[in-house]
Scaffold this active site. Structure first.
Site, PDB file in Angstrom:
ATOM      1  N   HIS A  15      51.963  41.781  38.072  1.00 45.20           N
ATOM      2  CA  HIS A  15      51.392  42.943  37.390  1.00 45.20           C
ATOM      3  C   HIS A  15      49.915  43.041  37.739  1.00 45.20           C
ATOM      4  CE1 HIS A  15      51.368  46.165  34.472  1.00 45.20           C
ATOM      5  NE2 HIS A  15      50.249  45.674  33.958  1.00 45.20           N
ATOM      6  N   HIS A  49      45.953  50.124  32.939  1.00 45.75           N
ATOM      7  CA  HIS A  49      47.104  49.780  33.771  1.00 45.75           C
ATOM      8  C   HIS A  49      48.300  50.635  33.399  1.00 45.75           C
ATOM      9  CE1 HIS A  49      49.116  46.895  30.725  1.00 45.75           C
ATOM     10  NE2 HIS A  49      48.181  47.552  30.103  1.00 45.75           N
ATOM     11  N   CYS A  51      52.749  49.652  38.012  1.00 44.69           N
ATOM     12  CA  CYS A  51      51.404  49.067  37.980  1.00 44.69           C
ATOM     13  C   CYS A  51      50.678  49.148  39.316  1.00 44.69           C
ATOM     14  CB  CYS A  51      51.451  47.633  37.463  1.00 44.69           C
ATOM     15  SG  CYS A  51      52.265  46.440  38.556  1.00 44.69           S
TER      16      CYS A  51
END
Length: 144
Positions: free
Chosen positions: A102, A114, A51
């Protein structure tokens, strides 16, 4: 109009670290062009992303140096609320820990892009999806 050397003149930067608002489109286009790239733990290139490697890479393509880790990326920029989100803002979630674990990139509206480990590739999802809305912890604007 200020002239160079006058008291109201702003010094010109040798290198830009913050893109112009017009570059927001280019940043989101870069992010979307990477859809389908596989997830790779520790990855930070088009051969595979995690990420924060994804956001680090996307911004880096436009001359913006972000820290490499999601927790460190959460410490940069200006905090914005969900209602203030603009394309290019970083969106943060607590997925594996209580803090920012994240990160993704807002696209506008209810969408973000993402590199999740679940289903293993860069993709677009909705912020309002049950999974993500329950894990939302904040957003940062690194472009002013």
């Amino acid at each position: 109009f200020p002239r160079p050397g006058s008291p109201n003149a702003r010094p010109m930067a040798a290198a830009r670290t913050i893109p112009l608002p017009a570059e927001t489109h280019a940043i989101t286009v870069t992010a979307l062009s990477l859809r389908g790239v596989p997830y790779r733990d520790g990855g930070a290139s088009p051969s595979g992303f995690d990420c924060s490697g994804f956001t680090h890479y996307v911004y880096g393509q436009h001359g913006v140096a972000l820290p490499r880790l999601a927790t460190d990326q959460f410490d940069v920029g200006t905090e914005v609320t969900r209602t203030e989100l603009e394309p290019g803002d970083l969106v943060f979630f607590a997925t594996t820990a209580s803090g920012p674990s994240h990160v993704g990139l807002a696209l506008g509206g209810d969408e973000f892009v993402h590199a999740p480990s679940q289903r293993g590739e860069v993709r677009v999802e909705r912020l309002s999806a049950r999974y993500w809305s329950r894990r939302w912890i904040g957003a940062k604007r690194v472009m002013e």
